[in-house]
Scaffold this motif. Structure first.
Motif, PDB file in Angstrom:
ATOM      1  N   LYS A 125      45.499  13.314  41.031  1.00 43.47           N
ATOM      2  CA  LYS A 125      46.291  13.507  42.203  1.00 43.47           C
ATOM      3  C   LYS A 125      45.379  13.325  43.616  1.00 43.47           C
ATOM      4  O   LYS A 125      45.932  12.639  44.489  1.00 43.47           O
ATOM      5  N   ASP A 126      44.285  14.013  43.646  1.00 45.03           N
ATOM      6  CA  ASP A 126      43.588  13.860  44.957  1.00 45.03           C
ATOM      7  C   ASP A 126      43.043  12.535  45.190  1.00 45.03           C
ATOM      8  O   ASP A 126      43.132  12.051  46.402  1.00 45.03           O
ATOM      9  N   GLN A 127      42.854  11.805  44.113  1.00 44.90           N
ATOM     10  CA  GLN A 127      42.375  10.293  44.243  1.00 44.90           C
ATOM     11  C   GLN A 127      43.377   9.595  44.810  1.00 44.90           C
ATOM     12  O   GLN A 127      43.081   8.672  45.538  1.00 44.90           O
ATOM     13  N   LEU A 128      44.693   9.551  44.146  1.00 46.97           N
ATOM     14  CA  LEU A 128      45.779   8.767  44.690  1.00 46.97           C
ATOM     15  C   LEU A 128      46.362   9.187  46.171  1.00 46.97           C
ATOM     16  O   LEU A 128      46.489   8.351  46.892  1.00 46.97           O
ATOM     17  N   GLU A 129      46.115  10.395  46.377  1.00 47.31           N
ATOM     18  CA  GLU A 129      46.442  10.875  47.628  1.00 47.31           C
ATOM     19  C   GLU A 129      45.191  10.331  48.778  1.00 47.31           C
ATOM     20  O   GLU A 129      45.647   9.904  49.924  1.00 47.31           O
ATOM     21  N   GLN A 130      43.846  10.167  48.363  1.00 49.76           N
ATOM     22  CA  GLN A 130      42.942   9.547  49.330  1.00 49.76           C
ATOM     23  C   GLN A 130      43.250   8.044  49.486  1.00 49.76           C
ATOM     24  O   GLN A 130      43.158   7.530  50.655  1.00 49.76           O
ATOM     25  N   GLU A 155      47.813  -1.958  39.065  1.00 47.93           N
ATOM     26  CA  GLU A 155      48.433  -0.559  38.839  1.00 47.93           C
ATOM     27  C   GLU A 155      48.019   0.039  37.653  1.00 47.93           C
ATOM     28  O   GLU A 155      47.874   1.189  37.824  1.00 47.93           O
ATOM     29  N   ILE A 156      47.564  -0.680  36.752  1.00 50.29           N
ATOM     30  CA  ILE A 156      47.010   0.172  35.512  1.00 50.29           C
ATOM     31  C   ILE A 156      45.768   0.896  36.017  1.00 50.29           C
ATOM     32  O   ILE A 156      45.329   2.012  35.330  1.00 50.29           O
ATOM     33  N   ALA A 157      44.878   0.486  36.931  1.00 50.64           N
ATOM     34  CA  ALA A 157      43.756   1.333  37.535  1.00 50.64           C
ATOM     35  C   ALA A 157      44.183   2.682  38.166  1.00 50.64           C
ATOM     36  O   ALA A 157      43.384   3.480  37.714  1.00 50.64           O
ATOM     37  N   LEU A 158      45.454   2.508  38.630  1.00 48.72           N
ATOM     38  CA  LEU A 158      45.777   3.693  39.385  1.00 48.72           C
ATOM     39  C   LEU A 158      46.583   4.520  38.323  1.00 48.72           C
ATOM     40  O   LEU A 158      46.522   5.966  38.610  1.00 48.72           O
ATOM     41  N   ARG A 159      47.196   4.182  37.240  1.00 47.25           N
ATOM     42  CA  ARG A 159      47.751   4.922  36.029  1.00 47.25           C
ATOM     43  C   ARG A 159      46.827   5.609  35.183  1.00 47.25           C
ATOM     44  O   ARG A 159      47.182   6.452  34.569  1.00 47.25           O
ATOM     45  N   ARG A 160      45.729   4.979  35.018  1.00 46.34           N
ATOM     46  CA  ARG A 160      44.618   5.307  33.882  1.00 46.34           C
ATOM     47  C   ARG A 160      44.323   6.655  34.383  1.00 46.34           C
ATOM     48  O   ARG A 160      43.384   7.116  35.295  1.00 46.34           O
ATOM     49  N   GLY A 161      44.858   7.676  33.726  1.00 47.87           N
ATOM     50  CA  GLY A 161      44.528   9.117  34.144  1.00 47.87           C
ATOM     51  C   GLY A 161      43.271   9.756  33.803  1.00 47.87           C
ATOM     52  O   GLY A 161      42.475   9.121  33.016  1.00 47.87           O
ATOM     53  N   VAL A 162      42.803  10.458  34.410  1.00 45.47           N
ATOM     54  CA  VAL A 162      41.429  11.535  34.390  1.00 45.47           C
ATOM     55  C   VAL A 162      41.906  12.911  34.261  1.00 45.47           C
ATOM     56  O   VAL A 162      42.758  13.382  34.847  1.00 45.47           O
ATOM     57  N   GLN A 163      40.913  13.592  33.445  1.00 43.81           N
ATOM     58  CA  GLN A 163      41.302  15.083  33.425  1.00 43.81           C
ATOM     59  C   GLN A 163      40.044  15.774  34.411  1.00 43.81           C
ATOM     60  O   GLN A 163      38.919  15.430  34.368  1.00 43.81           O
ATOM     61  N   PRO A 164      40.592  16.780  34.999  1.00 43.45           N
ATOM     62  CA  PRO A 164      41.683  17.399  35.071  1.00 43.45           C
ATOM     63  C   PRO A 164      42.622  16.463  35.882  1.00 43.45           C
ATOM     64  O   PRO A 164      42.019  15.782  36.707  1.00 43.45           O
ATOM     65  N   GLU A 194      52.246   5.984  46.990  1.00 44.39           N
ATOM     66  CA  GLU A 194      52.746   7.103  47.263  1.00 44.39           C
ATOM     67  C   GLU A 194      53.730   7.711  46.127  1.00 44.39           C
ATOM     68  O   GLU A 194      53.602   8.903  45.765  1.00 44.39           O
ATOM     69  N   LYS A 195      54.426   6.740  45.232  1.00 47.18           N
ATOM     70  CA  LYS A 195      55.294   6.997  44.116  1.00 47.18           C
ATOM     71  C   LYS A 195      54.383   7.629  42.973  1.00 47.18           C
ATOM     72  O   LYS A 195      55.026   8.645  42.457  1.00 47.18           O
ATOM     73  N   LEU A 196      53.335   7.001  42.726  1.00 47.49           N
ATOM     74  CA  LEU A 196      52.219   7.391  41.574  1.00 47.49           C
ATOM     75  C   LEU A 196      51.855   8.911  42.070  1.00 47.49           C
ATOM     76  O   LEU A 196      51.516   9.672  41.086  1.00 47.49           O
ATOM     77  N   ALA A 197      51.420   9.057  43.312  1.00 44.17           N
ATOM     78  CA  ALA A 197      50.760  10.398  43.837  1.00 44.17           C
ATOM     79  C   ALA A 197      51.816  11.311  43.711  1.00 44.17           C
ATOM     80  O   ALA A 197      51.438  12.507  43.134  1.00 44.17           O
ATOM     81  N   GLU A 198      53.051  11.169  43.816  1.00 43.22           N
ATOM     82  CA  GLU A 198      54.112  12.074  43.784  1.00 43.22           C
ATOM     83  C   GLU A 198      54.373  12.270  42.435  1.00 43.22           C
ATOM     84  O   GLU A 198      54.515  13.660  41.947  1.00 43.22           O
ATOM     85  N   GLU A 199      54.388  11.381  41.298  1.00 40.77           N
ATOM     86  CA  GLU A 199      54.479  11.534  40.195  1.00 40.77           C
ATOM     87  C   GLU A 199      53.311  12.474  39.630  1.00 40.77           C
ATOM     88  O   GLU A 199      53.410  13.138  38.408  1.00 40.77           O
ATOM     89  N   SER A 200      52.123  12.307  40.007  1.00 33.75           N
ATOM     90  CA  SER A 200      50.865  13.080  39.376  1.00 33.75           C
ATOM     91  C   SER A 200      51.133  14.561  39.661  1.00 33.75           C
ATOM     92  O   SER A 200      50.332  15.348  39.123  1.00 33.75           O
TER      93      SER A 200
END
Length: 284
Positions: free
Chosen positions: A186-191, A172-181, A276-282
């Motif tokens: 968001k696009d990555q999580l949706e993919q 989960e940490i790999a999904l939560r580790r944010g990148v900018q912009p 999906e939850k993380l994508a929505e949060e993004s």
């Protein structure tokens, strides 16, 4: 020291079959070389994967061994496919070798165990660009773009008519580790959400509250191939080089790690819900 060619799985199978045919006829490489007028080391190099086998030489070998159709036609087909040029050859100056691309291209099943980052097969173009710039800070803009292009080419295996089965366990940490912009994240999580819906892709997530697990030793990939005679290979990427493991004892340790890592993960349905939850949060 001679280096082995980056043979496809079909190439390795062909060399195994040629050695089997020679052994069945109780001929030494020197015997074969003498009858065909070859240098005495030529067959050694071919059977070890150190020298490319051209079709004329394959024809001479099969004739000497008395191989007839349909086996002859089958081996010729392997010979034609064994050393086909892969798309990755255009990028060989960027990587240590072709072996990873060959295995990924030929695998029937790919198991990815990644506690720290999203695998290249799943990355969007923009996300991949950020990752590569971060991991290879000395790369020029041109080199970064070529690596991004190569990573997108790799993903072509997922679009095949008969794609490999891909089983990925991510933290989960790999999904939560944010990148900018943030739009890239968001696009990555949706993919990932869309990839997880494909019948050939299984994604399982290890939640933050799972505690420690064996796979945190480091990211690795297990490749399995269509033919049962083709030995599975474990691949582990490191800062000072790549490691390829085929020894049964060493492979067993990777399989144990894979099993323990999978045991720590949510099931596929729960994992998809978390993505999906993380994508929505993004969006926020």
């Amino acid at each position: 020291m001679r280096t082995r060619l980056s043979l496809s799985v079909r190439g390795k199978r062909l060399l195994r079959e040629l050695k089997r045919l020679r052994d069945e006829r109780r001929m030494s490489p020197e015997d074969v070389a003498g009858q065909l007028g070859w240098h005495k080391t030529k067959l050694y190099r071919i059977e070890r994967g150190e020298s490319r086998l051209i079709l004329d030489d394959l024809d001479e070998l099969l004739e000497l061994y008395g191989v007839r159709s349909p086996e002859r036609e089958s081996l010729f087909k392997l010979g034609k496919d064994a050393w086909k040029r892969g798309w990755w050859l255009a990028y060989r100056d960027l990587y240590q070798g072709e072996s990873f691309f060959v295995m990924e291209n030929d695998a029937a099943r790919i198991g990815i165990y990644s506690p720290s980052q999203l695998p290249g097969l799943f990355q969007t173009e923009d996300y991949a660009r950020i990752v590569i710039r971060t991991m290879v800070p000395e790369a020029t803009t041109e080199e970064v773009e070529r690596q991004v292009t190569a990573r997108m080419e790799r993903q072509g295996i997922l679009a095949r008519k008969e794609p490999p089965q891909v089983f990925a366990v991510l933290d989960e940490i790999a999904l939560r580790r944010g990148v900018q912009p943030e739009t890239v994240q968001k696009d990555q999580l949706e993919q990932l959400v869309e990839l997880a819906k494909r019948p050939n892709i299984t994604i399982r997530i290890i939640p933050l509250d799972a505690g420690l697990y064996m796979g945190q030793w480091g990211q690795f990939t297990l490749f399995e191939f269509p033919d049962a005679e083709d030995t599975p290979v474990a691949y582990q990427e490191g800062l000072f080089g790549d490691v390829y493991v085929e020894d049964p004892g060493d492979l067993a340790r990777y399989r144990v790690s894979a099993a323990h890592t999978s045991d720590a993960a949510l099931n596929p349905t729960e994992s998809q819900a978390l993505i999906e939850k993380l994508a929505e949060e993004s969006y926020g």
